[in-house]
Write a protein that holds these residues in place. Structure first.
Motif, PDB file in Angstrom:
ATOM      1  N   LEU A  81       7.185 -13.924   1.256  1.00 32.72           N
ATOM      2  CA  LEU A  81       8.184 -12.923   1.597  1.00 32.72           C
ATOM      3  C   LEU A  81       9.564 -13.450   1.232  1.00 32.72           C
ATOM      4  CD1 LEU A  81       9.112 -10.275   2.818  1.00 32.72           C
ATOM      5  CD2 LEU A  81       9.060 -11.348   5.084  1.00 32.72           C
ATOM      6  N   SER A 114      -0.072 -12.263  -2.020  1.00 30.30           N
ATOM      7  CA  SER A 114       0.785 -11.102  -1.776  1.00 30.30           C
ATOM      8  C   SER A 114       2.232 -11.523  -1.977  1.00 30.30           C
ATOM      9  CB  SER A 114       0.578 -10.575  -0.351  1.00 30.30           C
ATOM     10  OG  SER A 114       1.486  -9.524  -0.076  1.00 30.30           O
ATOM     11  N   GLU A 172       0.708 -15.100   1.610  1.00 30.85           N
ATOM     12  CA  GLU A 172       1.755 -14.086   1.474  1.00 30.85           C
ATOM     13  C   GLU A 172       3.134 -14.744   1.338  1.00 30.85           C
ATOM     14  OE1 GLU A 172       2.855 -10.034   3.839  1.00 30.85           O
ATOM     15  OE2 GLU A 172       2.671 -11.844   5.056  1.00 30.85           O
ATOM     16  N   HIS A 183       6.281 -10.170  -2.113  1.00 23.40           N
ATOM     17  CA  HIS A 183       7.260  -9.107  -1.924  1.00 23.40           C
ATOM     18  C   HIS A 183       8.599  -9.710  -1.546  1.00 23.40           C
ATOM     19  CE1 HIS A 183       5.708  -9.346   2.312  1.00 23.40           C
ATOM     20  NE2 HIS A 183       4.553  -9.353   1.687  1.00 23.40           N
ATOM     21  N   SER A 184       9.651  -8.963  -1.824  1.00 27.42           N
ATOM     22  CA  SER A 184      11.007  -9.465  -1.603  1.00 27.42           C
ATOM     23  C   SER A 184      11.944  -8.306  -1.318  1.00 27.42           C
ATOM     24  CB  SER A 184      11.495 -10.244  -2.830  1.00 27.42           C
ATOM     25  OG  SER A 184      12.843 -10.626  -2.675  1.00 27.42           O
ATOM     26  N   ASP A 185      12.944  -8.553  -0.474  1.00 30.47           N
ATOM     27  CA  ASP A 185      13.952  -7.525  -0.222  1.00 30.47           C
ATOM     28  C   ASP A 185      15.161  -7.699  -1.141  1.00 30.47           C
ATOM     29  OD1 ASP A 185      15.096  -9.760   0.860  1.00 30.47           O
ATOM     30  OD2 ASP A 185      15.079  -9.053   2.939  1.00 30.47           O
ATOM     31  N   GLN A 194       7.295  -8.082 -10.030  1.00 28.48           N
ATOM     32  CA  GLN A 194       6.570  -7.066 -10.788  1.00 28.48           C
ATOM     33  C   GLN A 194       6.150  -7.592 -12.156  1.00 28.48           C
ATOM     34  OE1 GLN A 194       9.529  -3.827 -10.499  1.00 28.48           O
ATOM     35  NE2 GLN A 194       7.958  -2.605  -9.456  1.00 28.48           N
ATOM     36  N   ILE A 223       1.294  -6.285  -4.428  1.00 32.44           N
ATOM     37  CA  ILE A 223       2.667  -6.027  -3.996  1.00 32.44           C
ATOM     38  C   ILE A 223       2.629  -4.843  -3.036  1.00 32.44           C
ATOM     39  CG2 ILE A 223       5.016  -5.437  -4.695  1.00 32.44           C
ATOM     40  CD1 ILE A 223       4.415  -6.556  -7.449  1.00 32.44           C
ATOM     41  N   PRO A 224       3.061  -5.006  -1.805  1.00 26.38           N
ATOM     42  CA  PRO A 224       3.042  -3.894  -0.829  1.00 26.38           C
ATOM     43  C   PRO A 224       3.802  -2.677  -1.350  1.00 26.38           C
ATOM     44  CG  PRO A 224       3.494  -5.969   0.267  1.00 26.38           C
ATOM     45  CD  PRO A 224       3.565  -6.249  -1.204  1.00 26.38           C
ATOM     46  N   ASP A 225       3.247  -1.484  -1.119  1.00 22.21           N
ATOM     47  CA  ASP A 225       3.853  -0.249  -1.613  1.00 22.21           C
ATOM     48  C   ASP A 225       5.195   0.043  -0.958  1.00 22.21           C
ATOM     49  OD1 ASP A 225       1.674   0.165  -3.218  1.00 22.21           O
ATOM     50  OD2 ASP A 225       0.604   1.384  -1.746  1.00 22.21           O
ATOM     51  N   TYR A 235      12.452  -8.921  -6.736  1.00 28.92           N
ATOM     52  CA  TYR A 235      11.364  -7.939  -6.724  1.00 28.92           C
ATOM     53  C   TYR A 235      10.950  -7.586  -8.150  1.00 28.92           C
ATOM     54  CZ  TYR A 235       8.782  -3.626  -5.846  1.00 28.92           C
ATOM     55  OH  TYR A 235       7.819  -2.651  -5.815  1.00 28.92           O
ATOM     56  N   PHE A 244       7.616  -1.870  -0.469  1.00 27.54           N
ATOM     57  CA  PHE A 244       8.731  -2.574  -1.084  1.00 27.54           C
ATOM     58  C   PHE A 244       9.059  -1.917  -2.408  1.00 27.54           C
ATOM     59  CE2 PHE A 244       8.007  -5.671   2.112  1.00 27.54           C
ATOM     60  CZ  PHE A 244       9.178  -6.370   2.224  1.00 27.54           C
TER      61      PHE A 244
END
Length: 262
Positions: A189, A230, A187, A232-234, A243, A255-257, A239, A259
């Motif tokens: 992040l 996995s 993962e 994901h990014s803030d 994608q 990709i976690p939903d 992000y 985010f």
């Protein structure tokens, strides 16, 4: 409430099941309740830990999580194909000192040679001396920087302990090896201090900080072809890049939903 951490073993803890309790000599089995010494990581049946007064290695601390399995050797000793390498590129004190001395040495050595062979004193000569000596110092410092950032130098100074190297069958972090057979997901992040986590089949995970690492999400995509990745990014821009990577990749990328940006 006990002042130690105990764990009930399941079938996911095959690397623990089968060990021998150092006190009773009993074999550790599935569904046994065990305690791990925080110093030596020895496994004790809970009854043995209580019998010892909750102390081992002259202390009473216990492991909060069950130790994850580490692969000590790669079968056959064959050199495996490196998939991704995340190197710690932050300069340490030793490197900075060596590079500084290299610049000073190059500067002074070049200046001394010019003065010795060209005993001309003029303003033009002084400017030329400064320029040439500075260039010599920069060249010396550049060569020094290349040498101090090499893998061999990092091994000698023990600066390779934070390097993450992902192979097709295992992951190496410093001197530790983890088998990809035991890892169900890697993962990433993206945040102020990016991190990479390894999630094991037994429910445990290890997280490594990428704050001082050189990494490339496009390179990291290669991992998705050997295990689930996995991402994901803030950060909105990152992000969107994630994608695009997922759309163009044939690997196993999720990709976690949660985010989602407006």
């Amino acid at each position: 409430m006990p002042n130690y951490h105990s764990h009930i073993l399941t079938s996911n803890h095959s690397h623990i099941i089968g060990r021998t309790d150092p006190i009773t000599g009993d074999t550790v089995k599935e569904n046994d309740k065990v305690v791990f010494c925080a110093v030596c990581k020895s496994c004790f049946l809970e009854e043995s830990w209580i019998y010892m007064g909750g102390r081992h290695c002259e202390q009473s601390e216990t492991l909060k999580d069950i130790p994850v399995v580490e692969t000590k050797l790669v079968a056959g000793g064959k050199k495996e194909e490196l998939v991704v390498e995340l190197r710690d590129i932050s300069p340490n004190v030793i490197s900075k000192i060596i590079n500084s001395f290299s610049f000073a040495f190059g500067f002074l050595a070049c200046g001394a040679l010019l003065i010795k062979f060209f005993l001309i004193k003029s303003q033009v000569f002084e400017i030329l001396l400064l320029v040439i000596s500075s260039i010599a110092g920069l060249i010396a410092a550049s060569i020094s920087s290349i040498l101090t950032s090499s893998r061999r130098f990092k091994q000698i100074t023990k600066r390779d302990m934070n390097d993450i190297r992902i192979f097709k069958t295992h992951i190496k972090v410093g001197k530790k090896r983890y088998s990809l057979v035991d890892i169900k997901q890697i993962e990433y992040l993206g945040r102020a201090n990016p991190s990479l986590s390894f999630h094991f089949a037994n429910g445990q995970y290890i997280e490594y900080d990428l704050f001082t690492h050189s990494y490339d999400l496009l390179e990291l995509e290669k991992v998705s072809h050997i295990t689930r990745l996995s991402l994901h990014s803030d950060n909105k821009d990152e992000y969107e890049m994630i994608q695009n990577i997922q759309k163009s990749s044939n690997g196993d990328i999720v990709i976690p939903d949660y985010f989602v940006f407006d």
